[in-house]
Write an enzyme that holds these catalytic residues in place. Structure first.
Site, PDB file in Angstrom:
ATOM      1  N   ASP A   7      64.107  74.401 -24.950  1.00 12.65           N
ATOM      2  CA  ASP A   7      64.458  75.574 -24.147  1.00 12.65           C
ATOM      3  C   ASP A   7      65.900  76.025 -24.355  1.00 12.65           C
ATOM      4  OD1 ASP A   7      61.939  75.180 -23.117  1.00 12.65           O
ATOM      5  OD2 ASP A   7      62.572  75.192 -21.021  1.00 12.65           O
ATOM      6  N   HIS A  46      66.325  70.585 -24.660  1.00 10.83           N
ATOM      7  CA  HIS A  46      67.037  71.867 -24.741  1.00 10.83           C
ATOM      8  C   HIS A  46      67.897  71.947 -26.001  1.00 10.83           C
ATOM      9  CE1 HIS A  46      66.074  71.531 -20.473  1.00 10.83           C
ATOM     10  NE2 HIS A  46      66.237  72.837 -20.383  1.00 10.83           N
TER      11      HIS A  46
HETATM   12 ZN   LIG Z   1      65.955  77.273 -19.317  1.00  6.34          ZN
END
Ligand SMILES: [Zn+2]
Length: 250
Positions: free
Chosen positions: A55, A205
């Site tokens: 992400d 992430h």
């Molecule tokens: Zn996010």
């Protein structure tokens, strides 16, 4: 109103209902506010597949190294991109796709008040990201992940109209907060590495990446170990575009 004595109870019920909906929206993996993909479908599980999702990218300081690590392990991943960042790095976004990975919708701006927005603002935020990402890659996203996983009851009708699956995760590493690669890895695979299973959707992430004590993004220390463990477990990575059929908008 007919039974004045019941008013406090009625108010209490409304309040409880409101608290319940809020709690459901604050629990990213809940299915109370509409369908929420937390594991891959049975066909993927039968094929011993898992999905790595990344992400908050693309990030020119992190994503290229992630792509090299994925190539080195013959792995595929799904990038839930913030569309405004994608527009700032279009060549990087196209490189993600060129190397066989998947780009999906993580909203236009990644607003921290996303889950407080009304239907029009939600539709604008998600629809603009659809257009931005489709224009750059030539591929229309069919999955959406809410910023921080938070949402409200107005989100599912918007996603349904745009043909988007809401996708959360099976487990997440909390790698934007934790600088310890071993702890991040253990959240994903279990203390003994045994939690990793076919059908898992794992969350890390490539954007907002936390640096470890030696200054490297934690993700780059976690990823080689995670990919090696998945290989040892006999699991094959797949993208969400491969695993999930289009969401029916009818
Ligand atoms: Zn996010």
């Amino acid at each position: 109103m007919l039974l004045p004595g019941a008013a406090p109870w009625a108010l209490g019920a409304v309040l409880l209902n409101h608290l319940g909906l809020t709690a459901a929206g604050l629990w990213p993996r809940s299915t109370w506010l509409g369908p929420n993909v937390r594991r891959l479908p049975p066909a993927s599980i039968a094929s011993r597949e898992w999905a790595l999702t990344l992400d908050d990218g693309p990030d020119p300081a992190v994503t290229p190294a992630v792509l090299d690590l994925l190539d080195a392990h013959g792995a595929k991943a799904t990038f839930f991109c913030i569309a405004r960042q994608a527009a700032q790095h279009p060549a990087l976004l196209r490189e993600i796709v060129r190397r066989g990975h998947d780009v999906q919708n993580h909203s236009q701006l990644h607003r921290h008040d996303f889950s407080m927005r009304g239907p029009r603002a939600l539709a604008a935020e998600i629809g603009t990201a659809q257009a931005t990402l489709s224009d750059i890659t030539g591929l229309r996203p069919h999955c959406f992940r809410a910023p921080a996983g938070l949402r409200n009851p107005l989100l599912d009708p918007v996603l349904h109209r745009l043909g988007l699956h809401l996708v959360s995760w099976t487990r997440r590493g909390f790698d934007t907060r934790d600088a310890d690669a071993t702890r991040v890895l253990q959240r994903l695979t279990g203390a003994d590495g045994c939690a990793l299973a076919a059908g898992d959707i794992l969350l890390l992430h490539d954007g907002h990446a936390r640096r470890s004590l030696n200054g490297r993004p934690v993700l780059l220390e976690v990823l080689p170990r995670l990919l090696a463990q998945a290989q040892t477990a006999g699991l094959a990575s797949c993208t969400l575009r491969q695993a999930l059929p289009p969401r029916n908008t009818a």
